[in-house]
Enzyme design. Sequence first.
Site, short mmCIF file in Angstrom:
data_model
loop_
_atom_site.label_atom_id
_atom_site.label_comp_id
_atom_site.label_asym_id
_atom_site.label_seq_id
_atom_site.Cartn_x
_atom_site.Cartn_y
_atom_site.Cartn_z
N ASP A 1 -11.93 4.65 -13.87
CA ASP A 1 -11.64 3.67 -12.82
C ASP A 1 -10.33 4.07 -12.13
O ASP A 1 -9.30 4.23 -12.79
CB ASP A 1 -11.50 2.28 -13.49
CG ASP A 1 -11.37 1.16 -12.46
OD1 ASP A 1 -11.61 1.42 -11.27
OD2 ASP A 1 -11.00 0.05 -12.86
N MET A 2 -10.38 4.22 -10.81
CA MET A 2 -9.18 4.61 -10.09
C MET A 2 -8.15 3.48 -10.16
O MET A 2 -8.50 2.31 -10.21
CB MET A 2 -9.51 4.90 -8.62
CG MET A 2 -10.61 5.92 -8.40
SD MET A 2 -10.34 7.45 -9.29
CE MET A 2 -8.93 8.11 -8.44
N TYR B 1 -7.23 1.63 -3.10
CA TYR B 1 -6.94 1.71 -1.66
C TYR B 1 -5.46 2.02 -1.41
O TYR B 1 -5.12 2.72 -0.45
CB TYR B 1 -7.30 0.39 -0.96
CG TYR B 1 -8.79 0.10 -0.86
CD1 TYR B 1 -9.74 0.86 -1.53
CD2 TYR B 1 -9.25 -0.96 -0.07
CE1 TYR B 1 -11.09 0.57 -1.44
CE2 TYR B 1 -10.59 -1.25 0.03
CZ TYR B 1 -11.50 -0.49 -0.65
OH TYR B 1 -12.83 -0.79 -0.56
N ARG C 1 3.00 -5.07 -8.46
CA ARG C 1 2.53 -6.03 -9.48
C ARG C 1 3.69 -6.48 -10.37
O ARG C 1 3.71 -7.59 -10.87
CB ARG C 1 1.41 -5.40 -10.33
CG ARG C 1 0.13 -5.20 -9.53
CD ARG C 1 -1.00 -4.65 -10.39
NE ARG C 1 -1.99 -3.97 -9.53
CZ ARG C 1 -3.20 -3.63 -9.93
NH1 ARG C 1 -3.60 -3.88 -11.14
NH2 ARG C 1 -4.03 -3.01 -9.09
N ASP D 1 -14.86 3.07 -6.52
CA ASP D 1 -13.81 3.74 -7.30
C ASP D 1 -14.08 3.78 -8.81
O ASP D 1 -13.15 3.88 -9.60
CB ASP D 1 -12.44 3.08 -7.02
CG ASP D 1 -12.28 1.77 -7.76
OD1 ASP D 1 -13.29 1.10 -8.01
OD2 ASP D 1 -11.13 1.42 -8.10
N GLU D 2 -15.33 3.67 -9.19
CA GLU D 2 -15.66 3.68 -10.63
C GLU D 2 -16.79 4.65 -10.91
O GLU D 2 -17.77 4.70 -10.15
CB GLU D 2 -16.18 2.32 -11.06
CG GLU D 2 -15.17 1.26 -11.30
CD GLU D 2 -15.90 -0.03 -11.57
OE1 GLU D 2 -16.17 -0.31 -12.74
OE2 GLU D 2 -16.22 -0.74 -10.61
N1 DCP Z 1 -11.31 -4.35 -3.26
C1 DCP Z 1 -11.58 -5.17 -2.18
N2 DCP Z 1 -11.73 -6.52 -2.35
C2 DCP Z 1 -11.61 -7.03 -3.56
C3 DCP Z 1 -11.37 -6.21 -4.68
C4 DCP Z 1 -11.21 -4.84 -4.49
O1 DCP Z 1 -11.67 -4.68 -1.06
N3 DCP Z 1 -11.74 -8.33 -3.73
C5 DCP Z 1 -11.13 -2.89 -3.04
C6 DCP Z 1 -9.66 -2.53 -3.06
C7 DCP Z 1 -9.45 -1.85 -4.36
C8 DCP Z 1 -10.80 -1.24 -4.64
O2 DCP Z 1 -11.73 -2.14 -4.07
O3 DCP Z 1 -8.44 -0.87 -4.30
C9 DCP Z 1 -11.09 -1.08 -6.11
O4 DCP Z 1 -11.02 -2.35 -6.73
P1 DCP Z 1 -10.54 -2.55 -8.20
O5 DCP Z 1 -11.00 -3.89 -8.64
O6 DCP Z 1 -10.94 -1.39 -9.03
O7 DCP Z 1 -8.96 -2.65 -8.13
P2 DCP Z 1 -7.88 -1.55 -7.81
O8 DCP Z 1 -8.42 -0.17 -7.91
O9 DCP Z 1 -7.19 -1.90 -6.54
O10 DCP Z 1 -6.82 -1.81 -8.94
P3 DCP Z 1 -6.96 -1.52 -10.51
O11 DCP Z 1 -5.98 -0.42 -10.79
O12 DCP Z 1 -6.56 -2.79 -11.15
O13 DCP Z 1 -8.36 -1.13 -10.81
#
Ligand code: DCP
Length: 706
Positions: free
Chosen positions: A18-19, A23, A60, A120-121
């Site tokens: 998982d990235m 974004y 965060r 991203d997964e």
């Molecule tokens: N995203 C979005 N709207 C949301 C949740 C996520 O557009 N309600 C987009 C932005 C995130 C990407 O999807 O960067 C991946 O979501 P993740 O839930 O995996 O969260 P992140 O990668 O941002 O953070 P983490 O490191 O916690 O996985």
Amino acid sequence: MPVAKPESSDSRVIAHVDMDCFYVQVEQRKQPQLRGLPTAVVQYNEWKGGALIAVSYEARKFGVKRSMRGAEAKEVCPQIQLVQVPVARGKADLNGYRSAGSEVVSILSRRGRCERASIDEVYLDLTDAAETMLAENPPQSLEKIDEEALKSHILGLNNEDGSDIKENVRNWINRHSADHRDKLLACGILIVAELRMQVLKETEFTCSAGIAHNKMLAKLASGMNKPSQQTVVPSSSVNGLLNTLPIRKMKQLGGKLGISLQTDMGVNTVGDLLQFPEEKLQERYGVNTGTWLWNIARGISGEAVEGRLLPKSHGSGKTFTGPRALKTVPAVQHWLNQLCEELSERLCSDLDQNKRMAHTLTLHARAYKSSDSDSQKKFPSKSCPLRYGTAKIQEDAFNLFQAGLREYIGFYGVKTQGNHYSGWGITSLSVSASKIVPIPSGTCSIAKYFHGQSTSHFSSMQPLDNVNGEAMLLLPPGSECYSEVNSPKAEVDFPKEESWTEDTVPELDLQEQKDLSSSLSKTQDGFTQDISPSLLSACLEQSQNKQESDITKDEGQFKSEYNKERKGKRVKDKGTPSILELFKSYNPYPFGSSFSQELKKTAEGTDARLTIGLESKGHSLAEQSEVGKEKPMHCSSSGYGRDEGDGRREAWSYSIDEIDPSVIDELPPEIQDEIKAWVHPHKWRPNNTVRRGCKISHYFSPTKKS
Ligand code: DCP
């Protein structure tokens, strides 16, 4: 409903990657000066600084959360850098993120079967790589274990005695006494660490990973230590992990099923499930779900890593919150056109690059009615067979919307209120294309003939029983309407889809995407028989010049993939795929016309003919055509809508002797078999009179010159 799958092997090595704050990382790569700073990506909506959709780990620490808006984030972290998501067509454009995700996938897929689960997964099945490493180059034989691997978190590994954590990890990896499963996981640790470092090196992105014996456990673990770390679940620590895990955190238990477990069975953690015998769970939730629940309580999951690098569906959506709600039909149509334009572009590039076609178009909306006792009523999702071409998608999506609106506010509401505000508002709109399947290689060439012709719709999908009558009234003639609101599949919780573009609202978008994909994607069934060359033409128009070389280049590879896939499926397929079926799906005459095909064989052999023609108003054009003359036949189209009037169609008729056997190779293997069977015992003579090396499309040329 979840389905229990038997554990294929309890010695698999599965990773979920998982990235981290994905974004944000993409934006920081574009603007390196943002690296290390508290940063967030905000959606396209300036109200109160826009809603945050991704938050860096630096931000965060200040308490910035995804649920906040930009203004709120500034309050808790004044130095936060807010980057707006890229915009196209008045909405978020996620293409950059999507292709950044693809970069990562291409690296991760080097070591094992890879399933792209979202933007991203990724899931990886590293069993073979781990087995090979264990056999040829086990961890104990390595001079040095990489630092990244030593930073792994191994669940159940006791570090409380103050000993060196890395040393403990090293010992765990090197244990001679470990059982085979743990030894495989040890190899998995090294492989995943190496892959993650490679991702960082090639893309500048960090990611986190979970490593376990199945997907469920790997996914649970990947988020446990973020950012840029990996967590391992040996089988001995599964119980410890699950015992205290809140039941609703489990995949597929976030919804109704999870609520029922809590309220009806008093199950609050996964561990609470252990007290119920399998029969009891089956009694309450059905055989499949009961077994599935019994399994997950014990960390058993047989779900395979699918080996899919491409998304299962494409979608484009936008939210219209608060005063932005769409209150007139023209306003909805305007936005639908934008969404469909984007969807169409993506479908074309998928077809162009991956030789895949989608079969189902679905419209989802969220709406409210200002004065209604029935305010809980949901706007029904509607689907129909997907026709390629932006205008057609726009037209069909709009018709689906009207069908949904009619059902939502009632037939008379739509009739009397017309375009004027009538107490309803649309707060989100999305269109999606699903049932995406690869096209067999031979059709690429055939498709060229159909370039530019009008299309009807094509689908292998059968209408659901609960088709809404009113909805049907508003659909284009010849379109079936599928209501998904009552579909039993709608409850299945699926991983979020990769290929979405959504002007996101954090609290609902991903869940919506999951809901949508759940109702759509489950039906994906690999290859279908209804290949519709004319659909391809709409996209081929866009890349006509490039196409020739692309097709030639990719056909071999595509054919071999297709053959591989088919090999596994052939036995399972109901009925024999047929070239006749293939051409049946090209039906530009939904009303009063149909395709007819015939193969006329004579005892003498030389008159054997392959005839593919159209019937119109009960007369087969092939029949009208004098056998032996190669004059193309024509008839008028009676297709619907904007396609009317452009139709002149041909019938093709060939002597078997005229067909170059080499072009048959361009067809899918079962169709090749079928053609050869037709010809046999009429005898297939490879060195016949024909031109070798020409393409199958030659035979479908309306102005055939032999
Ligand atoms: N995203 C979005 N709207 C949301 C949740 C996520 O557009 N309600 C987009 C932005 C995130 C990407 O999807 O960067 C991946 O979501 P993740 O839930 O995996 O969260 P992140 O990668 O941002 O953070 P983490 O490191 O916690 O996985």
